[in-house]
Design a protein around this motif. Structure first.
Motif, PDB file in Angstrom:
ATOM      1  N   GLU A  91       0.823  -1.214   0.000  1.00 34.46           N
ATOM      2  CA  GLU A  91       0.000   0.000   0.000  1.00 34.46           C
ATOM      3  C   GLU A  91       0.860   1.268   0.000  1.00 34.46           C
ATOM      4  O   GLU A  91       0.944   1.999   0.982  1.00 34.46           O
ATOM      5  N   LEU A  92       1.479   1.540  -1.136  1.00 28.77           N
ATOM      6  CA  LEU A  92       2.402   2.667  -1.272  1.00 28.77           C
ATOM      7  C   LEU A  92       1.731   4.008  -0.993  1.00 28.77           C
ATOM      8  O   LEU A  92       2.383   4.938  -0.515  1.00 28.77           O
ATOM      9  N   ALA A  93       0.448   4.150  -1.299  1.00 26.22           N
ATOM     10  CA  ALA A  93      -0.234   5.443  -1.143  1.00 26.22           C
ATOM     11  C   ALA A  93      -0.787   5.668   0.258  1.00 26.22           C
ATOM     12  O   ALA A  93      -1.427   6.685   0.508  1.00 26.22           O
ATOM     13  N   HIS A  94      -0.538   4.757   1.181  1.00 26.43           N
ATOM     14  CA  HIS A  94      -1.112   4.832   2.531  1.00 26.43           C
ATOM     15  C   HIS A  94      -0.672   6.107   3.250  1.00 26.43           C
ATOM     16  O   HIS A  94       0.469   6.556   3.136  1.00 26.43           O
ATOM     17  N   THR A  95      -1.609   6.698   3.992  1.00 31.64           N
ATOM     18  CA  THR A  95      -1.315   7.860   4.833  1.00 31.64           C
ATOM     19  C   THR A  95      -0.993   7.388   6.237  1.00 31.64           C
ATOM     20  O   THR A  95      -1.798   6.689   6.862  1.00 31.64           O
ATOM     21  N   ASN A  96       0.179   7.738   6.732  1.00 31.82           N
ATOM     22  CA  ASN A  96       0.595   7.298   8.062  1.00 31.82           C
ATOM     23  C   ASN A  96      -0.196   8.020   9.157  1.00 31.82           C
ATOM     24  O   ASN A  96      -0.672   9.147   8.971  1.00 31.82           O
ATOM     25  N   ILE A  97      -0.304   7.368  10.290  1.00 32.78           N
ATOM     26  CA  ILE A  97      -0.980   7.953  11.447  1.00 32.78           C
ATOM     27  C   ILE A  97      -0.182   9.164  11.936  1.00 32.78           C
ATOM     28  O   ILE A  97       1.057   9.126  11.952  1.00 32.78           O
ATOM     29  N   PRO A  98      -0.846  10.283  12.293  1.00 41.80           N
ATOM     30  CA  PRO A  98      -0.108  11.425  12.842  1.00 41.80           C
ATOM     31  C   PRO A  98       0.798  10.998  13.988  1.00 41.80           C
ATOM     32  O   PRO A  98       0.398  10.236  14.865  1.00 41.80           O
ATOM     33  N   GLY A  99       2.004  11.500  13.970  1.00 40.53           N
ATOM     34  CA  GLY A  99       3.021  11.084  14.934  1.00 40.53           C
ATOM     35  C   GLY A  99       4.093  10.213  14.317  1.00 40.53           C
ATOM     36  O   GLY A  99       5.143   9.978  14.926  1.00 40.53           O
ATOM     37  N   SER A 100       3.833   9.738  13.089  1.00 38.60           N
ATOM     38  CA  SER A 100       4.846   8.964  12.389  1.00 38.60           C
ATOM     39  C   SER A 100       5.936   9.893  11.863  1.00 38.60           C
ATOM     40  O   SER A 100       5.759  11.118  11.767  1.00 38.60           O
ATOM     41  N   ARG A 101       7.065   9.313  11.477  1.00 37.17           N
ATOM     42  CA  ARG A 101       8.176  10.118  10.982  1.00 37.17           C
ATOM     43  C   ARG A 101       7.785  10.863   9.713  1.00 37.17           C
ATOM     44  O   ARG A 101       8.109  12.038   9.543  1.00 37.17           O
ATOM     45  N   ASN A 102       7.106  10.172   8.789  1.00 37.02           N
ATOM     46  CA  ASN A 102       6.686  10.767   7.519  1.00 37.02           C
ATOM     47  C   ASN A 102       5.171  10.724   7.414  1.00 37.02           C
ATOM     48  O   ASN A 102       4.514   9.850   7.977  1.00 37.02           O
ATOM     49  N   ALA A 103       4.623  11.684   6.659  1.00 37.90           N
ATOM     50  CA  ALA A 103       3.173  11.742   6.493  1.00 37.90           C
ATOM     51  C   ALA A 103       2.668  10.626   5.595  1.00 37.90           C
ATOM     52  O   ALA A 103       1.548  10.142   5.773  1.00 37.90           O
ATOM     53  N   LYS A 104       3.463  10.206   4.601  1.00 35.96           N
ATOM     54  CA  LYS A 104       3.031   9.215   3.616  1.00 35.96           C
ATOM     55  C   LYS A 104       3.989   8.029   3.608  1.00 35.96           C
ATOM     56  O   LYS A 104       5.186   8.167   3.884  1.00 35.96           O
ATOM     57  N   ARG A 105       3.434   6.865   3.255  1.00 37.28           N
ATOM     58  CA  ARG A 105       4.268   5.668   3.216  1.00 37.28           C
ATOM     59  C   ARG A 105       5.289   5.735   2.088  1.00 37.28           C
ATOM     60  O   ARG A 105       6.386   5.206   2.211  1.00 37.28           O
ATOM     61  N   TRP A 106       4.934   6.409   0.962  1.00 36.41           N
ATOM     62  CA  TRP A 106       5.916   6.480  -0.121  1.00 36.41           C
ATOM     63  C   TRP A 106       7.142   7.267   0.319  1.00 36.41           C
ATOM     64  O   TRP A 106       8.244   7.065  -0.216  1.00 36.41           O
ATOM     65  N   GLN A 107       6.972   8.166   1.284  1.00 36.56           N
ATOM     66  CA  GLN A 107       8.144   8.874   1.816  1.00 36.56           C
ATOM     67  C   GLN A 107       9.013   7.929   2.646  1.00 36.56           C
ATOM     68  O   GLN A 107      10.250   8.039   2.635  1.00 36.56           O
ATOM     69  N   ASP A 108       8.366   6.978   3.371  1.00 39.78           N
ATOM     70  CA  ASP A 108       9.139   5.947   4.071  1.00 39.78           C
ATOM     71  C   ASP A 108       9.932   5.105   3.065  1.00 39.78           C
ATOM     72  O   ASP A 108      11.104   4.775   3.296  1.00 39.78           O
ATOM     73  N   VAL A 109       9.275   4.775   1.955  1.00 41.03           N
ATOM     74  CA  VAL A 109       9.944   3.975   0.933  1.00 41.03           C
ATOM     75  C   VAL A 109      11.147   4.732   0.353  1.00 41.03           C
ATOM     76  O   VAL A 109      12.193   4.139   0.082  1.00 41.03           O
ATOM     77  N   GLU A 110      11.013   6.042   0.171  1.00 39.73           N
ATOM     78  CA  GLU A 110      12.141   6.831  -0.335  1.00 39.73           C
ATOM     79  C   GLU A 110      13.334   6.744   0.616  1.00 39.73           C
ATOM     80  O   GLU A 110      14.487   6.687   0.175  1.00 39.73           O
TER      81      GLU A 110
END
Length: 849
Positions: A91-110
């Motif tokens: 789920e690359l387009a997933h929005t992370n829960i507030p409080g996560s390091r990044n707002a979006k999962r694709w940013q985690d993937v980057e």
């Protein structure tokens, strides 16, 4: 450490098997000995998908608390610490829960890719950012979780997981996607055959474009010149004449016959002046081709058929559309024409369509002399007439008409010299004059067969012949050179006017301008380079084409722009006369770059100014509005603690009530300030759910006096897709504002009704109302209309309400209440299906993979 590689499984809808395919690939890699782990995979309780997780190492997820609810997200720190070779992230387009390091999962993937870890992920076509409006028009559901197209396009591999709509619906009916109690609702709403077919087409076309980009890069890298007809690309050759509109429309119809067809209109400006185009007509045709979804290109070429075929092969075209020649029959003596030449030289890989039109055969005027660049054919003919013509004429005069006379002989030889000048220019004419004078002396000037001239008059005649021949040749050559210069200036003016037109139309993209330079001069790559000083290395400010150079010294053509900027082109060495136009492009490129940077700086300055304005207003609010309830609380507490006064129970209760009211007011003010801060920084992330208005609206009325509001919320209203907490804040702020300005004996009416695919909540008060010119201003931060008392708040309630409403995909506006007062209209999106039991289905359709 190099950057990791990204592989994406792309699907048209939930349930096509993206996650299953990803897990199958993971098992294959583990069997080959690859260190592959699962960072985040959501199986959605699908048994077959859940089984595929067995045998794969899974990294423990991170637990997060948000609004008293526990959520799990990918633990990016644990993945980086584990440092596997390959990691699975669903789920690359997933929005992370507030409080996560990044707002979006694709940013985690980057982050994982930057750390050198290969990532395998999944995404649905409806989550691509550029397709949001299209998907909403098809399904009626606006996707809240999106991923930028560029993230997916940068992937090293994109694999389409395809399935026919009928097969997907059968899979749904068998309970392989959702639980049995959700199947009927899903099949009748999101998973309708029409929806699935349209989404499938979107996915296929998007992947086809991605494959096409890879194909063009491969062809450029391996210098493949032959055409690979992987898709229909139709090139329309324009002359600037009125028939161009007919050709463009016909090409558009041809493109519509095949999926993914593309129309490219090209106008070739000849540097020899053989053009009769109308700039106004070209502008009309450019607008027409862009309205039909095509692109317009302007290139320069000395030989129109060659330039047209080179352009068509360069863009991997499959068809060329040309108009039937406008020349009359007798004008074909000047050559077969562009259409016939292109059809002859196109080869088997290019289809050429000659389209009839109203201007065919009506004539286009005599061709303009070509000037100094006469072409190889005319130069050869000039030399043949200048060298062999006098010899043939001598044979005719000596054997057929020997008694013509010396004067007539000279005129005949002079006519050959003039013909050689007209055809080949100065040098063939001089050769004709020399050969003719020698033949005249040898064969026709007494004594014949000698180079001696007995009669002085003949010497004068031959001298005059040579002088006239040289003069005529010189004049013809001078006229040719002047014609060429005029034609060259005309071609340059066309290009410069086109460049100026781009600026006037607002086409200020640096990449678009550099691409225009590359097309105009037929180069492989163009780059705008800059550096801080003479000793600093060059950096690339923008480039187009394959393998752009990083230093002007490595370029085939380099044009300096000031002291620390240069335009570098690779592909071929340009003649000196082309550099003047190229210099104009170079200067304009620098101007466009400066304009882009100034625009960014202006945007930043605007943001800073807005921030300063808000900070100033915030200081004013803190200095007065926040201190007012604090002063009341302080006074009440001081009174209660005073030993000089014996307070009765009623007095103590009144003082405590004042303290409570002040604290409540202070809490409301601080809450609004914090909410506005979240809106200004863009950190509001709504969690869209399907809710009933009759559950949320009554809960939002806790802060208003009892009896001050009348509710009219029908239970039959459809459900709305909103964030329950944000909606409650919106309604609360709007209602409290209405109660504040409404007369005490006139309760505020809160009603709701369904209109098409929206639900409107109307908050009606009978206060003083607001003039039309102030209806938008009341939604700005720190704005309070009229003579509202300072204690009424800091003017953030409506601004926060509008910000939260827009974050949920809704709108809020102000209208006049009939009979006096103000009505706030809150418009919300109806949930797909509108029934409570469909909520999980639609949420899964919008967010699962």
């Amino acid at each position: 450490m190099g950057r990791g590689k990204l592989r994406i499984y792309l699907g048209a809808a939930p349930g096509v098997g993206k996650t299953y395919a990803m897990l199958s690939e993971a098992h294959r890699r583990v069997e080959r000995g690859t260190d592959c782990v699962v960072a985040f995979v959501e199986h959605h309780d699908r048994p077959r998908t859940e089984v595929m997780l067995h045998g794969l190492e899974q990294i423990r997820r991170k637990d997060l608390e948000y609004r008293d609810t526990s959520f799990t997200e990918m633990d990016i720190d644990a993945v980086l610490a584990r440092s596997p070779k390959v990691v699975l992230v669903d789920e690359l387009a997933h929005t992370n829960i507030p409080g996560s390091r990044n707002a979006k999962r694709w940013q985690d993937v980057e982050e994982l890719l930057a750390a050198g870890i290969d990532v395998i992920s999944t995404v649905n076509i409806q989550h691509l950012e550029s397709l949001g409006d299209v998907v909403e028009s098809i399904t009626g559901v606006r996707q809240q979780e999106t991923v930028p197209d560029e993230v997916v396009r940068r992937a090293d591999q994109v694999e389409l997981v395809d399935m026919s709509p009928q097969a997907l619906r059968r899979r749904m009916a068998h309970g392989n996607i959702y639980k049995p109690d959700k199947v009927d609702a899903a099949l009748s709403n999101y998973f309708r055959p029409g929806n699935l077919t349209a989404l499938r087409e979107l996915a296929l076309l998007w992947v086809a474009d991605r494959v096409d980009e890879y194909l063009n890069a491969y062809r450029s890298e391996h210098e493949v010149s032959t055409i690979w007809g992987s898709r229909e690309r139709i090139v329309v050759g324009l002359t600037g004449g009125p028939e161009g509109r007919t050709l463009i429309r016909r090409a558009a119809r041809l493109a519509e016959k095949g999926a993914g067809g593309e129309v490219l209109a090209v106008y070739i400006a000849r540097t020899d002046g053989l053009t009769s185009s109308s700039p106004k007509e070209l502008a009309v045709q450019r607008g027409l081709v862009e309205d039909l979804g095509g692109t317009f290109h302007h290139v320069v070429g000395d030989d129109i058929p060659v330039a047209l075929l080179a352009f068509a092969r360069g863009v991997n075209a499959t068809q060329i559309v040309l108009g039937v020649s406008r020349r009359k029959s007798w004008q074909y003596v000047f050559g077969p024409g562009v259409g016939a030449t292109v059809a002859r030289d196109s080869g088997p890989d290019l289809d050429v369509h000659l389209i009839t039109h109203d201007e065919a055969g009506k004539g286009r005027g005599l061709p303009v002399p070509r000037g100094a660049r006469l072409g190889r054919t005319r130069i050869i003919w000039g030399w043949l007439v200048g060298a062999l013509g006098p010899a043939l004429l001598t044979v005719l005069l000596t054997h057929v008409a020997p008694e013509v006379g010396l004067a007539n002989d000279m005129l005949l030889y002079l006519s050959l010299t003039v013909a050689a000048a007209l055809l080949g220019g100065l040098l063939p004419a001089l050769a004709s004059a020399v050969v003719g004078s020698l033949l005249l002396n040898w064969f026709f000037t007494p004594p014949v067969h000698t180079l001696t001239i007995a009669d002085p008059k003949n010497i004068v005649a031959i001298a005059i012949f040579i002088g006239v021949a040289v003069s005529v040749a010189s004049v013809v050559d001078l006229a040719a050179r002047r014609t060429h210069q005029a034609a060259r200036l005309r071609a340059e003016s066309e290009i410069l006017s086109f460049l100026a037109g781009n600026v006037l139309r607002g086409e200020t993209s640096l990449e678009a301008l550099l691409e225009r330079v590359r097309e105009t001069f037929g180069m492989v790559s163009v780059a705008l380079l800059e550096r801080e000083s003479e000793v600093d290395p060059w950096t690339c400010a923008g480039s187009v084409g394959s393998r752009p150079c990083q230093d002007p010294d490595d370029a085939d053509v380099g044009v300096p722009v000031g002291d620390h900027m240069a335009l570098a082109l690779t592909g071929r060495v340009l003649p000196a006369e082309d550099r003047r136009v190229l210099a104009a492009f170079a200067v304009q490129s620098a101007v466009v770059l400066d304009r882009q940077r100034l625009r960014r700086e202006a945007d930043q300055a605007k943001e800073l100014a807005e921030g300063n304005r808000i900070r100033t207003a915030l200081l004013a609010a803190v200095s007065h509005d926040l201190r007012t309830p604090l002063a009341g609380i302080k006074a009440s507490v001081t009174s209660l603690r005073s030993d000089d006064v014996a307070w009765s129970e009623e007095d103590e209760a009144e003082l405590l009530q004042a303290i409570e009211e002040g604290a409540d007011r202070l809490d409301l003010l601080v809450g609004n300030l914090l909410d506005m801060s979240r809106l200004q920084t863009g950190t509001v992330t709504p969690l869209i759910r399907e809710v009933d208005l009759d559950e949320v609206v009554p809960m939002a009325l806790g802060g208003v006096p009892e009896g001050s509001v009348e509710l009219d919320i029908p239970e039959t209203l459809p459900m709305v897709s909103v964030d329950k907490g944000l909606l409650e804040r919106v309604v609360a702020n709007v209602v409290e504002n209405a109660v504040k300005y409404s007369p005490e004996d006139e309760p505020v009416l809160v009603s709701a009704s369904a209109i098409a695919d929206r639900v409107e909540v109307r908050v009606v008060d009978r206060g003083r109302g607001v003039p039309d010119e102030a209806k938008e201003r009341i939604f700005e931060p720190f704005q309070r209309y009229g003579d509202a008392p300072r204690g009424a708040g800091v003017g953030l309630g409506l601004a926060v309400a509008r910000g939260f409403a827009e974050a949920m995909g809704g709108t809020i506006s102000a209208e006049d209440t009939p009979g006096g007062g103000l009505t706030m209209v809150l418009s919300l999106r109806v949930a797909a299906g509108g029934a409570g039991e469909d909520g999980d289905v639609r949420k899964a359709a919008a967010g699962s993979s």
